[in-house]
Motif scaffolding. Structure first.
Motif, PDB file in Angstrom:
ATOM      1  N   TYR A  95       0.837  -1.203   0.000  1.00 56.12           N
ATOM      2  CA  TYR A  95       0.000   0.000   0.000  1.00 56.12           C
ATOM      3  C   TYR A  95       0.873   1.254   0.000  1.00 56.12           C
ATOM      4  O   TYR A  95       0.446   2.311   0.491  1.00 56.12           O
ATOM      5  CB  TYR A  95      -0.927  -0.001   1.212  1.00 56.12           C
ATOM      6  N   ALA A  96       2.090   1.144  -0.547  1.00 56.49           N
ATOM      7  CA  ALA A  96       2.968   2.303  -0.636  1.00 56.49           C
ATOM      8  C   ALA A  96       2.305   3.369  -1.492  1.00 56.49           C
ATOM      9  O   ALA A  96       1.614   3.084  -2.459  1.00 56.49           O
ATOM     10  CB  ALA A  96       4.316   1.904  -1.231  1.00 56.49           C
ATOM     11  N   GLY A  97       2.562   4.602  -1.130  1.00 45.78           N
ATOM     12  CA  GLY A  97       1.923   5.712  -1.822  1.00 45.78           C
ATOM     13  C   GLY A  97       0.729   6.242  -1.081  1.00 45.78           C
ATOM     14  O   GLY A  97       0.319   7.386  -1.279  1.00 45.78           O
ATOM     15  N   MET A  98       0.108   5.422  -0.195  1.00 45.63           N
ATOM     16  CA  MET A  98      -1.034   5.866   0.597  1.00 45.63           C
ATOM     17  C   MET A  98      -0.519   6.732   1.744  1.00 45.63           C
ATOM     18  O   MET A  98       0.235   6.282   2.588  1.00 45.63           O
ATOM     19  CB  MET A  98      -1.813   4.654   1.121  1.00 45.63           C
ATOM     20  N   GLY A  99      -0.949   7.989   1.753  1.00 45.68           N
ATOM     21  CA  GLY A  99      -0.466   8.911   2.756  1.00 45.68           C
ATOM     22  C   GLY A  99      -1.186   8.810   4.077  1.00 45.68           C
ATOM     23  O   GLY A  99      -0.862   9.535   5.019  1.00 45.68           O
ATOM     24  N   GLY A 100      -2.163   7.937   4.182  1.00 43.42           N
ATOM     25  CA  GLY A 100      -2.919   7.772   5.418  1.00 43.42           C
ATOM     26  C   GLY A 100      -4.372   7.466   5.112  1.00 43.42           C
ATOM     27  O   GLY A 100      -4.780   7.377   3.950  1.00 43.42           O
ATOM     28  N   ILE A 101      -5.155   7.288   6.156  1.00 40.68           N
ATOM     29  CA  ILE A 101      -6.593   7.057   6.028  1.00 40.68           C
ATOM     30  C   ILE A 101      -7.276   8.064   6.951  1.00 40.68           C
ATOM     31  O   ILE A 101      -6.929   8.178   8.134  1.00 40.68           O
ATOM     32  CB  ILE A 101      -6.979   5.625   6.413  1.00 40.68           C
ATOM     33  N   GLY A 102      -8.226   8.781   6.392  1.00 46.86           N
ATOM     34  CA  GLY A 102      -8.860   9.833   7.174  1.00 46.86           C
ATOM     35  C   GLY A 102     -10.359   9.827   7.059  1.00 46.86           C
ATOM     36  O   GLY A 102     -10.954   9.093   6.277  1.00 46.86           O
ATOM     37  N   VAL A 103     -10.977  10.682   7.870  1.00 49.44           N
ATOM     38  CA  VAL A 103     -12.427  10.849   7.843  1.00 49.44           C
ATOM     39  C   VAL A 103     -12.718  12.348   7.869  1.00 49.44           C
ATOM     40  O   VAL A 103     -12.067  13.123   8.577  1.00 49.44           O
ATOM     41  CB  VAL A 103     -13.092  10.126   9.035  1.00 49.44           C
ATOM     42  N   ALA A 199       2.724  14.712  -7.932  1.00 45.33           N
ATOM     43  CA  ALA A 199       1.284  14.626  -8.198  1.00 45.33           C
ATOM     44  C   ALA A 199       0.613  13.699  -7.189  1.00 45.33           C
ATOM     45  O   ALA A 199       1.154  12.650  -6.830  1.00 45.33           O
ATOM     46  CB  ALA A 199       1.045  14.120  -9.611  1.00 45.33           C
ATOM     47  N   GLU A 200      -0.561  14.106  -6.747  1.00 46.98           N
ATOM     48  CA  GLU A 200      -1.338  13.326  -5.798  1.00 46.98           C
ATOM     49  C   GLU A 200      -2.787  13.244  -6.274  1.00 46.98           C
ATOM     50  O   GLU A 200      -3.213  13.964  -7.167  1.00 46.98           O
ATOM     51  CB  GLU A 200      -1.299  13.973  -4.404  1.00 46.98           C
ATOM     52  N   PHE A 201      -3.519  12.322  -5.666  1.00 44.25           N
ATOM     53  CA  PHE A 201      -4.960  12.256  -5.845  1.00 44.25           C
ATOM     54  C   PHE A 201      -5.554  11.702  -4.556  1.00 44.25           C
ATOM     55  O   PHE A 201      -4.851  11.140  -3.720  1.00 44.25           O
ATOM     56  CB  PHE A 201      -5.342  11.370  -7.041  1.00 44.25           C
ATOM     57  N   LEU A 202      -6.844  11.889  -4.373  1.00 43.25           N
ATOM     58  CA  LEU A 202      -7.544  11.389  -3.186  1.00 43.25           C
ATOM     59  C   LEU A 202      -8.630  10.432  -3.612  1.00 43.25           C
ATOM     60  O   LEU A 202      -9.284  10.622  -4.646  1.00 43.25           O
ATOM     61  CB  LEU A 202      -8.170  12.535  -2.376  1.00 43.25           C
ATOM     62  N   MET A 203      -8.824   9.379  -2.821  1.00 42.83           N
ATOM     63  CA  MET A 203      -9.912   8.426  -3.044  1.00 42.83           C
ATOM     64  C   MET A 203     -10.931   8.604  -1.923  1.00 42.83           C
ATOM     65  O   MET A 203     -10.571   8.707  -0.755  1.00 42.83           O
ATOM     66  CB  MET A 203      -9.391   6.987  -3.067  1.00 42.83           C
ATOM     67  N   TYR A 204     -12.212   8.638  -2.272  1.00 42.95           N
ATOM     68  CA  TYR A 204     -13.279   8.888  -1.312  1.00 42.95           C
ATOM     69  C   TYR A 204     -14.286   7.743  -1.308  1.00 42.95           C
ATOM     70  O   TYR A 204     -14.576   7.145  -2.359  1.00 42.95           O
ATOM     71  CB  TYR A 204     -14.036  10.176  -1.660  1.00 42.95           C
ATOM     72  N   LEU A 205     -14.817   7.445  -0.122  1.00 41.86           N
ATOM     73  CA  LEU A 205     -15.976   6.571   0.043  1.00 41.86           C
ATOM     74  C   LEU A 205     -16.968   7.303   0.953  1.00 41.86           C
ATOM     75  O   LEU A 205     -16.566   7.918   1.949  1.00 41.86           O
ATOM     76  CB  LEU A 205     -15.581   5.237   0.691  1.00 41.86           C
ATOM     77  N   PRO A 206     -18.269   7.260   0.640  1.00 42.28           N
ATOM     78  CA  PRO A 206     -19.233   8.024   1.433  1.00 42.28           C
ATOM     79  C   PRO A 206     -19.581   7.340   2.747  1.00 42.28           C
ATOM     80  O   PRO A 206     -19.540   6.110   2.870  1.00 42.28           O
ATOM     81  CB  PRO A 206     -20.455   8.088   0.503  1.00 42.28           C
ATOM     82  N   LEU A 207     -19.921   8.141   3.747  1.00 42.51           N
ATOM     83  CA  LEU A 207     -20.473   7.664   5.011  1.00 42.51           C
ATOM     84  C   LEU A 207     -21.894   8.217   5.136  1.00 42.51           C
ATOM     85  O   LEU A 207     -22.101   9.432   5.077  1.00 42.51           O
ATOM     86  CB  LEU A 207     -19.631   8.157   6.191  1.00 42.51           C
ATOM     87  N   VAL A 234       1.413   9.608  -6.511  1.00 42.67           N
ATOM     88  CA  VAL A 234       1.537   8.707  -7.661  1.00 42.67           C
ATOM     89  C   VAL A 234       2.958   8.159  -7.781  1.00 42.67           C
ATOM     90  O   VAL A 234       3.160   6.985  -8.088  1.00 42.67           O
ATOM     91  CB  VAL A 234       1.119   9.437  -8.951  1.00 42.67           C
ATOM     92  N   GLN A 235       3.959   8.995  -7.544  1.00 41.19           N
ATOM     93  CA  GLN A 235       5.356   8.552  -7.674  1.00 41.19           C
ATOM     94  C   GLN A 235       5.635   7.379  -6.746  1.00 41.19           C
ATOM     95  O   GLN A 235       6.245   6.377  -7.145  1.00 41.19           O
ATOM     96  CB  GLN A 235       6.286   9.725  -7.351  1.00 41.19           C
ATOM     97  N   ASP A 236       5.194   7.465  -5.497  1.00 41.73           N
ATOM     98  CA  ASP A 236       5.438   6.385  -4.536  1.00 41.73           C
ATOM     99  C   ASP A 236       4.635   5.141  -4.890  1.00 41.73           C
ATOM    100  O   ASP A 236       5.109   4.015  -4.730  1.00 41.73           O
ATOM    101  CB  ASP A 236       5.074   6.857  -3.130  1.00 41.73           C
ATOM    102  N   MET A 237       3.389   5.340  -5.371  1.00 43.39           N
ATOM    103  CA  MET A 237       2.568   4.189  -5.739  1.00 43.39           C
ATOM    104  C   MET A 237       3.202   3.407  -6.884  1.00 43.39           C
ATOM    105  O   MET A 237       3.307   2.177  -6.836  1.00 43.39           O
ATOM    106  CB  MET A 237       1.171   4.671  -6.159  1.00 43.39           C
TER     107      MET A 237
END
Length: 531
Positions: A95-103, A199-207, A234-237
């Motif tokens: 899961y390299a490249g993931m900067g964390g998990i947040g809410v 470059a970065e991007f964010l992935m979202y899931l709804p609550l 993206v570079q790390d991923m």
């Protein structure tokens, strides 16, 4: 005598010209064939890279689904419990490249002040919603684990204020599925390095609110309470993906379908002069693939770099040119010495031309058909699918696409050898052809994977009947050379146009998903895609 000498000179000159012309055609044919091989190699490489990216994005999404499930099960979760859960995931190199998990929580404007007060009472004395201007709704970050480093700076940041992130959040909220944002580059990162490297991007899931019904977009809009999200670099991923890229190639990822410097997210081999490879560069060839994840499309481009043709090692044009010249001279000398052998020399030239044409015809055949089964290959099937979609769209008709995979085919190769497996695949192809109409297409796209295109159908049940007919036919024993009696089964996924997709990428992806669903449910079955 002089006329006879002129005839001899003319014959020698004619033989020399014909020989050199044939050598030139052979050289030109080999150059074209080498270019085809280079394109085929790049196509394989770009599909391999795209597949690895899709697998990694699916793994990321599953992690977020796990967090979403915790919220769905408990309704509320404390900061300490959230941090403990994320820490327990032990996200490693996969899961390299993931900067964390947040809410992040949805805060209407009417509740802004009470929300800020509540967070300050919880121990964050300087907490505030960091945004620009006034909005009807704010979505501040409540927590991003691990809560260290740059993640500390996100507390209270209003994600909804950024149009690029708001678009992804709205897609996730309205669909109930994961969505990713377009390309992001933090201002401080932009000052330190190139936009592609950071470059970065964010992935979202709804609550949604616990216990609420969320069957329609309107209900989801009403019941949204926040989002689970994760930032990715993206570079790390890309650095952590399993597998290796081919030597002398440059992999580029662009955000969307436009391949411009502004949309470039990743470049594995930037030029030493600081410039990027451009579409008009004469020194390279390229292959392109489009990957859709979380409702967002990326363009994957693999470029050849100088020396790529030597790496592939299939260019025999220089050898053919040299051999052709030598043979032409020898043939000319032989013709000069044996003028009486003119007819034989002309016959040899005709035979060489015929063989050259036969070789060209074979290469054209292999470019469109599978050599083992004689079925259309991936390239031809892609053209036929595109044509069928265009025809169905124009005539407002329906069509069906099936992905079929043989169950337990690997043990046949392992126990009896690949030659028996090849005979079984040919028998499977022949039997599948007997189950469809002449206007339909059966193709082999790799290994034991087949696709079936029903270009025109009246009802959904028509596709199911054909799929069941194929499944039943493949369930019958196969007798192959050597006295082997083999039994296999198949798992089939079906999609319909336009119900399950309106383009090749969406239909193929959904058919593949339906096929794997059939395998998960026990194999040897036909599964219609369920959105």
């Amino acid at each position: 005598m002089q006329f006879h000498r002129l005839r001899q000179y003319g014959l020698v000159l004619l033989v020399l010209c014909i020989s050199l012309a044939v050598s030139f055609l052979a050289w030109q044919h080999e150059k074209n064939n080498t270019l085809l091989n280079l394109h085929a190699s790049l196509d394989f490489n770009v599909r391999d890279v795209s597949g690895r990216i899709e697998q990694r994005m699916a793994a990321y999404e599953q992690v977020l689904h796990g967090v979403q499930g915790v919220y769905a099960a408990s309704g509320e979760i404390t900061r300490a419990n959230f941090a403990a859960y994320v820490n327990a995931l032990q996200l490693g190199a996969d899961y390299a490249g993931m900067g964390g998990i947040g809410v992040a929580t949805a805060v209407p404007a009417s509740q802004k002040e009470s929300h800020i007060l509540q967070m300050r009472q919880a121990g964050f004395a300087d907490y505030d919603i960091r945004t620009q201007g006034l909005h009807a709704m704010y979505v501040p970050v409540l927590q991003l684990e691990p809560f260290v480093g740059r993640n500390l700076e996100t507390l209270g940041l209003d994600l909804y204020a950024d149009p690029r992130q708001r678009s992804a959040m709205d897609r996730a909220r309205d669909s109930g599925n994961a969505a990713i944002s377009s390309k992001l580059v933090l201002a401080k990162d932009r000052r330190q390095s190139s936009a592609a490297d950071t470059a970065e991007f964010l992935m979202y899931l709804p609550l949604y609110k616990a216990g609420s019904a969320n069957d329609t977009p309107a209900e989801r809009l009403t019941n949204i309470r926040g989002w689970i999200f994760a930032p990715f670099r993206v570079q790390d991923m890309m650095a952590s993906l399993y597998g290796e890229n081919q030597a002398a190639t440059d992999v580029q990822i662009y955000d969307g379908v436009e391949t411009t410097p502004d949309t470039l997210m990743y470049d594995s081999a930037p030029r030493t002069d600081g410039k990027r490879l451009q579409a008009h560069d004469p020194e390279r060839i390229m292959a392109t693939e489009y990957v859709t994840n979380g409702g967002h499309t990326w363009t994957i481009v693999v470029n050849s770099l100088p020396g790529y043709d030597e790496h592939i090692g299939k260019d025999k044009s220089k050898f053919i040119a040299a051999s052709g010249i030598v043979l032409s001279l020898l043939l000319t000398l032989l013709t000069w010495q044996l003028a009486t052998g003119r007819e034989r020399a002309l016959t040899l030239a005709r035979d060489m031309t015929r063989e050259l044409r036969a070789s060209e015809a074979r290469f054209r055949y292999l470019a469109q058909y599978d050599e083992l089964t004689g079925l259309p290959n991936r390239a031809m099937f892609k053209d036929r699918l595109h044509h069928a979609i265009s025809q169905a769209r124009r005539d407002k008709t329906h069509m069906a696409l099936m992905y079929l995979d043989l169950d337990n085919f690997k043990p046949v190769n392992d126990s009896l050898g690949h030659h028996v497996g090849d005979m079984l695949l040919k028998a499977v192809a022949d039997r599948m052809l007997t189950c469809v109409r002449e206007s339909d297409t059966v193709a082999r796209i790799g290994g034991d994977e087949f696709v079936v295109l029903l270009s025109v159908i009246e009802h959904e049940q028509d596709a199911v009947l054909v799929a069941e007919k194929i499944r039943h036919a493949l369930n019958q024993p196969f007798e192959v050379a050597g006295g082997h009696v083999l039994e296999v089964s198949s798992s089939t996924g079906i999609v319909l146009y336009p119900e399950h997709g309106t383009d090749e990428v969406e239909l193929s992806r959904n058919a593949d998903n339906a096929m794997y669903k059939a395998k998960e449910l026990g194999r040897n079955m036909v599964r219609m895609y369920q959105p």
